[in-house]
Design a protein around this motif. Structure first.
Motif, mmCIF file in Angstrom:
data_model
loop_
_atom_site.group_PDB
_atom_site.id
_atom_site.type_symbol
_atom_site.label_atom_id
_atom_site.label_comp_id
_atom_site.label_asym_id
_atom_site.label_seq_id
_atom_site.Cartn_x
_atom_site.Cartn_y
_atom_site.Cartn_z
ATOM 1 N N THR A 4 -8.093 -4.660 1.387
ATOM 2 C CA THR A 4 -7.069 -4.945 2.221
ATOM 3 C C THR A 4 -8.015 -4.123 3.460
ATOM 4 O OG1 THR A 4 -5.903 -3.028 1.927
ATOM 5 C CG2 THR A 4 -5.407 -5.177 0.850
ATOM 6 N N SER A 5 -8.090 -4.808 4.836
ATOM 7 C CA SER A 5 -8.514 -4.058 6.041
ATOM 8 C C SER A 5 -8.149 -4.691 7.055
ATOM 9 C CB SER A 5 -10.103 -4.252 5.603
ATOM 10 O OG SER A 5 -10.472 -5.771 5.524
ATOM 11 N N GLU A 6 -8.285 -4.176 8.131
ATOM 12 C CA GLU A 6 -8.097 -4.521 9.530
ATOM 13 C C GLU A 6 -9.640 -4.749 10.260
ATOM 14 O OE1 GLU A 6 -5.218 -5.848 10.187
ATOM 15 O OE2 GLU A 6 -4.268 -4.961 8.725
ATOM 16 N N CYS A 9 -10.523 -1.498 12.240
ATOM 17 C CA CYS A 9 -10.918 -0.300 11.573
ATOM 18 C C CYS A 9 -12.174 -0.059 11.085
ATOM 19 C CB CYS A 9 -9.906 -0.199 10.122
ATOM 20 S SG CYS A 9 -9.990 0.934 9.045
ATOM 21 N N CYS A 12 -12.812 0.406 7.316
ATOM 22 C CA CYS A 12 -12.756 -0.756 6.758
ATOM 23 C C CYS A 12 -13.758 -1.632 6.661
ATOM 24 C CB CYS A 12 -11.539 -1.531 7.396
ATOM 25 S SG CYS A 12 -9.792 -0.858 7.334
ATOM 26 N N GLU A 16 -16.147 -2.566 3.384
ATOM 27 C CA GLU A 16 -16.194 -3.896 2.995
ATOM 28 C C GLU A 16 -17.813 -4.254 2.552
ATOM 29 O OE1 GLU A 16 -15.698 -8.014 5.350
ATOM 30 O OE2 GLU A 16 -14.468 -6.673 5.936
ATOM 31 N N LYS A 31 -10.914 -10.527 0.471
ATOM 32 C CA LYS A 31 -10.320 -9.626 1.272
ATOM 33 C C LYS A 31 -8.856 -10.213 2.016
ATOM 34 C CE LYS A 31 -11.575 -8.459 6.261
ATOM 35 N NZ LYS A 31 -12.446 -8.757 7.379
ATOM 36 N N ASN A 33 -6.169 -9.281 5.148
ATOM 37 C CA ASN A 33 -5.565 -8.657 6.283
ATOM 38 C C ASN A 33 -4.123 -8.089 5.976
ATOM 39 O OD1 ASN A 33 -4.347 -8.342 9.097
ATOM 40 N ND2 ASN A 33 -6.251 -8.854 9.808
ATOM 41 N N ILE A 49 -4.720 1.762 4.754
ATOM 42 C CA ILE A 49 -5.879 0.826 4.730
ATOM 43 C C ILE A 49 -7.046 1.771 4.988
ATOM 44 C CG2 ILE A 49 -4.684 -1.465 5.139
ATOM 45 C CD1 ILE A 49 -5.798 -0.861 8.096
ATOM 46 N N PRO A 50 -8.268 1.355 4.623
ATOM 47 C CA PRO A 50 -8.685 0.369 3.872
ATOM 48 C C PRO A 50 -8.068 0.559 2.228
ATOM 49 C CG PRO A 50 -10.453 1.704 4.220
ATOM 50 C CD PRO A 50 -9.285 2.223 5.019
ATOM 51 N N ASP A 52 -8.712 -0.735 -1.751
ATOM 52 C CA ASP A 52 -9.427 -1.595 -2.822
ATOM 53 C C ASP A 52 -8.696 -1.454 -4.095
ATOM 54 O OD1 ASP A 52 -11.308 -1.955 -0.794
ATOM 55 O OD2 ASP A 52 -12.650 -0.242 -1.689
ATOM 56 N N TYR A 65 -8.383 4.343 -1.848
ATOM 57 C CA TYR A 65 -8.289 4.183 -0.343
ATOM 58 C C TYR A 65 -9.651 5.002 0.214
ATOM 59 C CZ TYR A 65 -3.581 3.427 -1.848
ATOM 60 O OH TYR A 65 -2.234 2.751 -2.462
#
Length: 67
Positions: A4-6, A9, A12, A16, A31, A33, A49-50, A52, A65
């Motif tokens: 999960t990410s933005e 960020c 993130c 990734e 992935k 959002n 976030i992030p 995994d 995290y």
């Protein structure tokens, strides 16, 4: 693995890229959002976030995290 990410960020984006490079051909990396997939964060109890989420045979075995 679920990541999960933005987009805003920087941590993130780094995580990734690392995941994709290290796990290429070894695991599936999905992935999500957090802003558009809040149900995923709720379902897995993600606190920040992030994040995994590592699965083995359909079960969560680890949550990591970043930051």
């Amino acid at each position: 693995m679920l990541a999960t990410s933005e987009e805003w960020c920087s941590v993130c984006r780094v995580m990734e890229g690392t995941l994709i490079n290290e796990l290429k051909g070894k695991a599936v990396v999905l992935k999500a959002n957090d802003e558009t997939s809040q149900s995923i964060s709720t379902k897995f109890g993600l606190r920040s976030i992030p994040a995994d989420v590592v699965f083995h045979k359909g079960e969560v075995v680890e949550v990591m995290y970043g930051g």
